[in-house]
Design a protein around this motif. Structure first.
Motif, PDB file in Angstrom:
ATOM      1  N   THR A   1       0.851  -1.191   0.000  1.00  0.00           N
ATOM      2  CA  THR A   1       0.000   0.000   0.000  1.00  0.00           C
ATOM      3  C   THR A   1       0.883   1.236   0.000  1.00  0.00           C
ATOM      4  N   VAL A   2       0.562   2.188  -0.869  1.00  0.00           N
ATOM      5  CA  VAL A   2       1.274   3.464  -0.896  1.00  0.00           C
ATOM      6  C   VAL A   2       0.433   4.484  -0.133  1.00  0.00           C
ATOM      7  N   ARG A   3       1.038   5.073   0.877  1.00  0.00           N
ATOM      8  CA  ARG A   3       0.352   6.058   1.709  1.00  0.00           C
ATOM      9  C   ARG A   3       0.773   7.458   1.266  1.00  0.00           C
TER      10      ARG A   3
ATOM     11  N   PRO B   1      -6.343   1.042  -6.589  1.00  0.00           N
ATOM     12  CA  PRO B   1      -6.197   0.056  -5.517  1.00  0.00           C
ATOM     13  C   PRO B   1      -4.795   0.137  -4.921  1.00  0.00           C
ATOM     14  N   GLY B   2      -4.691  -0.151  -3.644  1.00  0.00           N
ATOM     15  CA  GLY B   2      -3.395  -0.147  -3.004  1.00  0.00           C
ATOM     16  C   GLY B   2      -2.842   1.223  -2.724  1.00  0.00           C
ATOM     17  N   VAL B   3      -3.684   2.245  -2.772  1.00  0.00           N
ATOM     18  CA  VAL B   3      -3.266   3.618  -2.495  1.00  0.00           C
ATOM     19  C   VAL B   3      -4.201   4.215  -1.456  1.00  0.00           C
ATOM     20  N   ARG B   4      -3.639   4.809  -0.424  1.00  0.00           N
ATOM     21  CA  ARG B   4      -4.416   5.485   0.612  1.00  0.00           C
ATOM     22  C   ARG B   4      -3.950   6.921   0.747  1.00  0.00           C
ATOM     23  N   VAL B   5      -4.897   7.842   0.819  1.00  0.00           N
ATOM     24  CA  VAL B   5      -4.589   9.243   1.109  1.00  0.00           C
ATOM     25  C   VAL B   5      -4.716   9.414   2.619  1.00  0.00           C
ATOM     26  N   VAL B   6      -3.589   9.584   3.297  1.00  0.00           N
ATOM     27  CA  VAL B   6      -3.592   9.596   4.759  1.00  0.00           C
ATOM     28  C   VAL B   6      -3.515  10.995   5.344  1.00  0.00           C
ATOM     29  N   ALA B   7      -3.150  12.009   4.519  1.00  0.00           N
ATOM     30  CA  ALA B   7      -3.027  13.371   5.045  1.00  0.00           C
ATOM     31  C   ALA B   7      -3.193  14.374   3.915  1.00  0.00           C
ATOM     32  N   VAL B   8      -3.849  15.491   4.223  1.00  0.00           N
ATOM     33  CA  VAL B   8      -4.043  16.569   3.254  1.00  0.00           C
ATOM     34  C   VAL B   8      -3.686  17.885   3.915  1.00  0.00           C
TER      35      VAL B   8
ATOM     36  N   GLY C   1     -14.325   5.564   0.867  1.00  0.00           N
ATOM     37  CA  GLY C   1     -14.261   4.396   1.725  1.00  0.00           C
ATOM     38  C   GLY C   1     -12.975   4.249   2.503  1.00  0.00           C
ATOM     39  N   GLN C   2     -12.175   5.305   2.545  1.00  0.00           N
ATOM     40  CA  GLN C   2     -10.928   5.264   3.302  1.00  0.00           C
ATOM     41  C   GLN C   2     -11.101   5.993   4.637  1.00  0.00           C
ATOM     42  N   PRO C   3     -10.244   5.708   5.611  1.00  0.00           N
ATOM     43  CA  PRO C   3     -10.321   6.438   6.886  1.00  0.00           C
ATOM     44  C   PRO C   3     -10.117   7.930   6.684  1.00  0.00           C
ATOM     45  N   SER C   4     -10.710   8.715   7.551  1.00  0.00           N
ATOM     46  CA  SER C   4     -10.568  10.167   7.452  1.00  0.00           C
ATOM     47  C   SER C   4      -9.092  10.556   7.569  1.00  0.00           C
ATOM     48  N   PRO C   5      -8.595  11.366   6.641  1.00  0.00           N
ATOM     49  CA  PRO C   5      -7.176  11.716   6.672  1.00  0.00           C
ATOM     50  C   PRO C   5      -6.884  12.792   7.711  1.00  0.00           C
ATOM     51  N   ALA C   6      -5.630  12.889   8.103  1.00  0.00           N
ATOM     52  CA  ALA C   6      -5.194  14.014   8.927  1.00  0.00           C
ATOM     53  C   ALA C   6      -5.264  15.281   8.086  1.00  0.00           C
ATOM     54  N   VAL C   7      -5.658  16.375   8.699  1.00  0.00           N
ATOM     55  CA  VAL C   7      -5.844  17.640   7.987  1.00  0.00           C
ATOM     56  C   VAL C   7      -4.892  18.678   8.569  1.00  0.00           C
ATOM     57  N   TYR C   8      -4.129  19.330   7.693  1.00  0.00           N
ATOM     58  CA  TYR C   8      -3.152  20.340   8.106  1.00  0.00           C
ATOM     59  C   TYR C   8      -3.516  21.684   7.488  1.00  0.00           C
ATOM     60  N   THR C   9      -3.955  22.608   8.322  1.00  0.00           N
ATOM     61  CA  THR C   9      -4.385  23.922   7.845  1.00  0.00           C
ATOM     62  C   THR C   9      -3.858  25.059   8.715  1.00  0.00           C
ATOM     63  N   LYS C  10      -2.945  24.763   9.634  1.00  0.00           N
ATOM     64  CA  LYS C  10      -2.528  25.756  10.624  1.00  0.00           C
ATOM     65  C   LYS C  10      -1.295  26.522  10.153  1.00  0.00           C
ATOM     66  N   GLY C  11      -1.519  27.546   9.384  1.00  0.00           N
ATOM     67  CA  GLY C  11      -0.437  28.430   9.002  1.00  0.00           C
ATOM     68  C   GLY C  11       0.317  28.001   7.769  1.00  0.00           C
TER      69      GLY C  11
ATOM     70  N   ASP D   1       4.325   7.703   2.701  1.00  0.00           N
ATOM     71  CA  ASP D   1       5.376   7.190   1.829  1.00  0.00           C
ATOM     72  C   ASP D   1       5.714   8.155   0.700  1.00  0.00           C
ATOM     73  N   PHE D   2       4.705   8.892   0.255  1.00  0.00           N
ATOM     74  CA  PHE D   2       4.860   9.746  -0.929  1.00  0.00           C
ATOM     75  C   PHE D   2       4.127  11.060  -0.685  1.00  0.00           C
ATOM     76  N   VAL D   3       4.812  12.171  -0.953  1.00  0.00           N
ATOM     77  CA  VAL D   3       4.226  13.501  -0.817  1.00  0.00           C
ATOM     78  C   VAL D   3       3.999  14.079  -2.206  1.00  0.00           C
TER      79      VAL D   3
END
Length: 477
Positions: free
Chosen positions: A77-79, A100-107, A126-136, A150-152
């Motif tokens: 799985t590529v995160r 398939p085999g790809v998850r978006v874990v943070a935005v 259908g994926q778990p709620s991702p972490a959200v970064y919006t602070k500054g 794994d990949f940005v």
């Protein structure tokens, strides 16, 4: 194409959108010509240029080992973490979620509403709620620091690309950046060095390399259909005046403001990348010099005069970016590549996309071909007749891909994620990214010098002499 809307950017560049490139800090301790990091880099120079060419551009000493031919680590799985969720990032997330085999874990995006919309897409898929970064402005660094990424993927305004790619690699992540990779030559070298030191891939996500026509021409070129290759051309001729003056399409005037800073080709990658692939640049040949010429900067001012009300902030701007830039790039084998850029005048969309050799020529927009012995009488032939034999396996496997730009976005993301999951060598690497972006600062310098040739550095430090795989890949078993 990367009409990217913003995510987080390097502070203070985001807070001061009017900063000039001359204010950008150096990154490898070099002096910058016109603020573009064009000064001497030190180190040794390789004698790769054709006889009679100007002196070779200096090449700094390698700080790590080459990334050419280095595979990804295999993973089931590529995160993925996504920085920038505007026009580009907000649509590309759909393609990551479709695989398939790809998850978006943070935005991440400083505009919270955009980040929340993206997070909702992840949950809907259908994926778990991702972490959200919006602070500054610097919250992207916290995304990069996560242990489950794994990949940005970076889809933000151009002047933030360097810092975000740097942060991702320093945090141990592979990174893919929308065009262009960076805006300064010293930044390009810094990313090459950092990729080699961290053993992380830093890639220009050049979607046009995955266009159906481009991939067909690539395979035909490698099969010898055009004979010995002699010349090619690529462009980004795209009338963006309405979008650049729109108060909503881009978040702020960041893209238009680059036309107040640089005179050269601001967006060479879409035209340069495919032709470089045809000619095996960095894989048996390399580009050595660029000479650029630019017209007066009239188009944006005329559009503003006709369409923008008095008092609009754009009236404070002075445009210096050439309406049409034309660059001639030479290679170590003596080939010639013509690049064009025009986003400021009326023009139907065209990337030109042509390739010629001793047996014939292909030209796009519209697609047409003339090669011997198939064609005679000086009449163009039907390019579609070559589809069955020469379409790339990716297009045969995905005949009607989803997503924008005719499906090339999907093909690009699919192939990248496939390489990461299977532990394959990526189709292109940091050396390609730096090479395809180098015309940004170098065309500006050449135009200022009345077309004087500027040497393109050998970012591979000699590895270009070794043939190796690229976009013309073999289907994995």
């Amino acid at each position: 194409m990367n009409d990217a809307a913003p995510g987080n950017q390097d502070s203070p560049s985001r807070r001061s959108v009017l900063r000039t490139t001359a204010g950008a800090a150096g990154v490898v301790g070099v002096s910058g010509a016109a603020g573009l990091g064009l000064g001497p880099l030190g180190g040794t120079a390789a004698a790769d240029a054709p006889a009679g060419a100007p002196a070779e551009a200096p090449v700094p000493r390698r700080q790590g080992s080459t990334m050419a031919g280095v595979p990804f680590e295999r993973r089931s799985t590529v995160r993925v973490g996504i920085i920038g969720l505007g026009n580009r990032g907000g649509s590309m997330i759909d393609l990551f979620l479709a695989l398939p085999g790809v998850r978006v874990v943070a935005v991440c995006d400083p505009v919270r509403a955009k980040a929340e919309r993206a997070a909702a897409k992840v949950v809907k898929a259908g994926q778990p709620s991702p972490a959200v970064y919006t602070k500054g402005e610097d919250d992207y660094a916290n995304l990069c620091a996560r242990g489950d990424v794994d990949f940005v993927y970076v889809a933000t305004p151009w002047d933030s690309h360097f810092e975000m790619a740097k942060a991702a690699m320093l945090a141990g992540k592979h990174v893919g950046v929308e065009c262009p990779l960076a805006m300064r030559l010293d930044e390009l070298w810094a990313l090459v060095d950092l990729s080699e030191r961290t053993r992380r891939h830093c890639m220009q996500l050049e979607n046009c390399c995955y266009g159906r026509n481009e991939m067909r021409v690539l395979r035909m070129a490698h099969a010898g259909v055009f004979g010995e290759l002699l010349h090619g051309a690529g462009a980004y001729n795209h009338d963006l005046r309405e979008l650049m003056f729109s108060p909503t399409y881009y978040e702020g005037p960041w893209r238009r403001l680059w036309h107040t800073r640089l005179r050269g080709d601001l967006y060479p990658n879409h035209g340069f990348g495919p032709v470089a692939n045809y000619m095996d640049v960095n894989r048996g040949d390399r580009v050595v010099s660029i000479s650029s010429f630019g017209t007066p900067a009239l188009g944006l001012a005329e559009y503003r005069e006709a369409n923008m009300p008095p008092g609009d902030p754009s009236w404070k701007e002075t445009y210096v970016g050439s309406d049409r830039t034309i660059s001639m790039v030479t290679t170590a084998k003596g080939r010639v590549i013509r690049l064009e850029h025009d986003v400021s005048t009326p023009h139907p969309y065209s990337r030109i996309n042509s390739l010629g050799g001793t047996k014939g020529v292909f030209e796009d927009y519209p697609a047409r071909i003339y090669v011997e012995p198939d064609h005679k009488g000086h009449q163009w032939g039907d390019f579609s007749a070559y589809a069955a034999e020469f379409d790339h396996w990716l297009w045969k496997e995905h005949a009607n891909p989803p997503g924008g730009h005719g499906g090339m976005d999907y093909i690009m993301v699919y192939r990248l994620m496939q390489c990461m999951r299977l532990g394959l060598v990526p189709d292109f690497d940091v050396y390609d990214a730096a090479t395809w972006t180098a015309p940004v600062p170098l065309s500006h310098a050449s135009i200022k010098a009345k077309g004087a040739p500027q040497q393109i550095p050998d970012f591979t430090r000699g590895e270009w002499r070794k043939p190796r795989s690229g976009v013309d890949s073999v289907k994995p078993q």
